[in-house]
Design a protein around this motif. Structure first.
Motif, PDB file in Angstrom:
ATOM      1  N   MET A  89      30.832  36.408 -40.133  1.00 20.71           N
ATOM      2  CA  MET A  89      29.679  36.116 -39.304  1.00 20.71           C
ATOM      3  C   MET A  89      28.908  34.912 -39.829  1.00 20.71           C
ATOM      4  N   GLY A  90      27.921  34.490 -39.021  1.00 19.40           N
ATOM      5  CA  GLY A  90      26.846  33.664 -39.525  1.00 19.40           C
ATOM      6  C   GLY A  90      25.788  34.628 -40.061  1.00 19.40           C
ATOM      7  N   SER A  97      25.038  34.586 -33.754  1.00 20.09           N
ATOM      8  CA  SER A  97      25.920  35.284 -34.687  1.00 20.09           C
ATOM      9  C   SER A  97      26.044  36.759 -34.315  1.00 20.09           C
ATOM     10  N   ARG A 100      28.282  37.147 -31.221  1.00 14.68           N
ATOM     11  CA  ARG A 100      29.715  37.014 -31.506  1.00 14.68           C
ATOM     12  C   ARG A 100      30.237  38.246 -32.242  1.00 14.68           C
ATOM     13  N   ARG A 101      29.407  38.843 -33.080  1.00 13.30           N
ATOM     14  CA  ARG A 101      29.786  40.115 -33.693  1.00 13.30           C
ATOM     15  C   ARG A 101      29.962  41.190 -32.610  1.00 13.30           C
ATOM     16  N   GLU A 122      29.198  38.868 -43.905  1.00 10.37           N
ATOM     17  CA  GLU A 122      28.062  38.069 -43.443  1.00 10.37           C
ATOM     18  C   GLU A 122      28.031  36.738 -44.175  1.00 10.37           C
ATOM     19  N   PHE A 125      27.559  30.326 -41.476  1.00 11.38           N
ATOM     20  CA  PHE A 125      28.115  29.268 -40.627  1.00 11.38           C
ATOM     21  C   PHE A 125      28.735  28.124 -41.424  1.00 11.38           C
ATOM     22  N   VAL A 148      32.896  32.841 -37.024  1.00 12.54           N
ATOM     23  CA  VAL A 148      31.812  32.616 -36.083  1.00 12.54           C
ATOM     24  C   VAL A 148      31.647  31.135 -35.749  1.00 12.54           C
ATOM     25  N   SER A 149      32.262  30.250 -36.538  1.00 16.00           N
ATOM     26  CA  SER A 149      32.224  28.818 -36.257  1.00 16.00           C
ATOM     27  C   SER A 149      33.468  28.155 -36.832  1.00 16.00           C
ATOM     28  N   THR A 152      33.160  27.424 -40.555  1.00 19.84           N
ATOM     29  CA  THR A 152      33.492  28.603 -41.357  1.00 19.84           C
ATOM     30  C   THR A 152      35.003  28.733 -41.498  1.00 19.84           C
TER      31      THR A 152
END
Length: 229
Positions: A89-90, A97, A100-101, A122, A125, A148-149, A152
């Motif tokens: 995650m971010g 974030s 998206r989770r 966690e 980003f 999440v990105s 990442t």
């Protein structure tokens, strides 16, 4: 928001914006625990947000459908046979974030796969958090990682290379955003595409209409996403 205002949160949002002689504001990267986020619930200053929404007719949001994008990514990995899928995650103070989770959790539920909280790492980003997430999740026996990105995901690539983990033979990775670097790394990164240019144009269009005193049909636009293999 100018750094001086970020450091001086005692100045209320409306007062700070009017002090800058602003008729409209565009905010990006605001945290959920930022005092200004709470004040946006009641502001009367026309405001446009990037990837964040509040319930206020004076505040408008332009985003992508992050929930569906991540659900799509997780479902794609399941179609490839993966069942232990990690998520990096971010941070939890970013609304995008959390969305998206939620897409990741929804995909697991749709497939009847129990959620293992230990497979959610966690991050923040960044490329560094991607590398840290890789080390943590590999110990949990994951065969695929959702990021999440794309930044990442680049960190996961870097860490995987140091450990001799082959992509995608040993580990599948999917990013989010479809930045230009995604197609320049080896192998090219599978990712969720969002149209950043269109988001920017729509945000400006929102602001121009608000400045012209127009009543808008909607306060929120969530652009569709698609998987780029």
């Amino acid at each position: 928001i100018p750094p001086s205002l970020q450091q001086e949160q005692s100045v209320p949002y409306d007062q700070a914006m009017l002090g800058l002689n602003l008729d409209c504001a565009f905010l990006s990267g605001l945290r959920l625990d930022d005092p200004y986020y709470q004040q946006l619930q009641s502001t009367e200053l026309p405001t446009v947000l990037w990837d964040m929404s509040v319930r206020n007719p004076c505040v408008h949001n332009v985003s992508c459908d992050s929930i569906e994008g991540m659900r799509m990514a997780a479902a794609y990995l399941m179609q490839l046979g993966h069942r232990r899928i990690g998520l990096i995650m971010g941070h939890r103070q970013a609304q995008v974030s959390l969305q998206r989770r939620d897409g990741y959790v929804l995909a697991l539920s749709d497939a009847g796969i129990p959620l293992d909280p230990g497979l959610i790492f966690e991050g923040d980003f960044t490329e560094t958090s991607g590398a840290l997430g890789f080390y943590a999740l590999m110990e949990k026996g994951v065969t695929a990682v959702l990021c999440v990105s794309d930044m990442t995901a680049l960190g996961v690539y870097r860490a995987a290379r140091t450990r001799g983990v082959r992509i995608p033979e040993d580990l599948s990775i999917i990013g989010f955003d479809d930045i230009s670097l995604a197609q320049l790394i080896t192998p090219p990164l599978t990712t969720i595409h969002q149209d950043m240019n269109l988001k920017g144009r729509l945000a400006v269009d929102f602001m121009l209409q608000l400045l012209n005193g127009k009543t808008l049909d909607t306060t929120e636009i969530a652009l569709p996403t698609r998987l780029v293999e």
